[in-house]
Design an enzyme around this catalytic site. Sequence first.
Site, PDB file in Angstrom:
ATOM      1  N   ARG A  74      -5.887  -2.687   3.753  1.00  0.00           N
ATOM      2  CA  ARG A  74      -6.184  -2.600   2.317  1.00  0.00           C
ATOM      3  C   ARG A  74      -7.649  -2.959   2.063  1.00  0.00           C
ATOM      4  O   ARG A  74      -8.131  -3.980   2.543  1.00  0.00           O
ATOM      5  CB  ARG A  74      -5.280  -3.546   1.527  1.00  0.00           C
ATOM      6  CG  ARG A  74      -3.801  -3.170   1.585  1.00  0.00           C
ATOM      7  CD  ARG A  74      -3.000  -4.032   0.608  1.00  0.00           C
ATOM      8  NE  ARG A  74      -1.555  -3.940   0.848  1.00  0.00           N
ATOM      9  CZ  ARG A  74      -0.772  -3.006   0.322  1.00  0.00           C
ATOM     10  NH1 ARG A  74      -1.282  -2.090  -0.461  1.00  0.00           N
ATOM     11  NH2 ARG A  74       0.524  -2.997   0.573  1.00  0.00           N
ATOM     12  N   ASP A 136       6.249   3.881  -3.066  1.00  0.00           N
ATOM     13  CA  ASP A 136       6.552   3.511  -4.454  1.00  0.00           C
ATOM     14  C   ASP A 136       6.669   4.707  -5.405  1.00  0.00           C
ATOM     15  O   ASP A 136       7.185   4.563  -6.510  1.00  0.00           O
ATOM     16  CB  ASP A 136       5.474   2.562  -4.989  1.00  0.00           C
ATOM     17  CG  ASP A 136       5.465   1.236  -4.257  1.00  0.00           C
ATOM     18  OD1 ASP A 136       6.552   0.757  -3.903  1.00  0.00           O
ATOM     19  OD2 ASP A 136       4.376   0.675  -4.046  1.00  0.00           O
TER      20      ASP A 136
END
Length: 360
Positions: A74, A136
């Site tokens: 990330r 997601d």
Amino acid sequence: MKRIGMLTSGGDCQALNATMRGVVKGLCTCFKDIEIYGFLEGYKGLIYGNYKKLSAEDFSGIITRGGTILGSSRTPFKELDNPTPDGLDKVKSMKETYKKLKLDCLVVLGGNGSQKTANRLSEEGLNVVGCPKTIDNDIWGTDMTFGFQSAVDIATECIDCIHTTAASHNRIFIVEVMGHKVGWITLHAGIASGADVILIPEIPYDIKKVWKALEHRSKQGKGFSILAVAEGAISKEVAKLPKKERKAAIAEAAAKYPSVAYELVDKLKKFTDADIRVTVPGHTQRGGSPVPYDRVISSLFGAKAAELIKDENYGQLVVMKNNEVTSIPLAESAGKLKYVSPDDSIVKNAKMLGISFGDE
Ligand code: F6P
């Protein structure tokens, strides 16, 4: 000769490899000569010039393989303008690596934050194409992201297994599903597995209403109940607090409980002495092979990315709209999340099935 850079950024998911394979197969169809530079561990590889020169062969035999052959990490968008720990200007370094390798385009496989960064690089003058990755399914502008169906499959199987043991022992089970900000996986897996209660971040719950739904089942003679709860589920009281107080309340609960499911057990214990158990499938939801549907859409997304490169149509995000694979400008999607709305027909119809969202 086309020189293409590729990276996988953010939390991993199934079908990252399948997507890269699709991109490369598409590029091989469009161009006689290609050079592929795979940046290692997401944007970090682009910042530090850490890459592997890959051949089309390297992408063979990976359609079923989970994870990512490039690795991921990330690089939060909000920290993009802060230097790296060793003092590098991230955006400048990424541009330098791109220019040094004389790339024609950078393909970014990533979720919301990663596509925001892709858009920034596009604004900075690089040729960028994005592919919508995330379990997601919360990227604005696409009906579907790759990884989502595979995660739903795993969460559903988990709840299915819990179902049989919950029924044998007459227990209440809370299965905590991934999704801090959005509840798409919980919603789909909850419906697919016949959960009795579904709690998601977009529909704050009232614990009394949750208990009412469980009590109703028990009055109907049902000995067990299943709650599918997103890891970001939030109560009405906390949801209505001003932002700062809300963050503090969430942090306080996070310090007290291992996760939201355990907080719910504590709250439900005020109404019942029933046996309440918790299961958290966690990162298994991001692991293993992609389901066939994800293999299909990720391959098509990859092919579309290659077509955009062939047409020199850069600054685009590949998306699925009304069952068609197409693209939209990265700028159109950047900075927006695709939330579940309480007014969505999927929520209304789930309520028709008798599923409680703990809100009424
Ligand atoms: O964005 C994908 C996701 O799996 C979310 O569903 C989850 O909340 C988060 O990543 C977990 O992140 P990490 O792997 O950094 O713990």
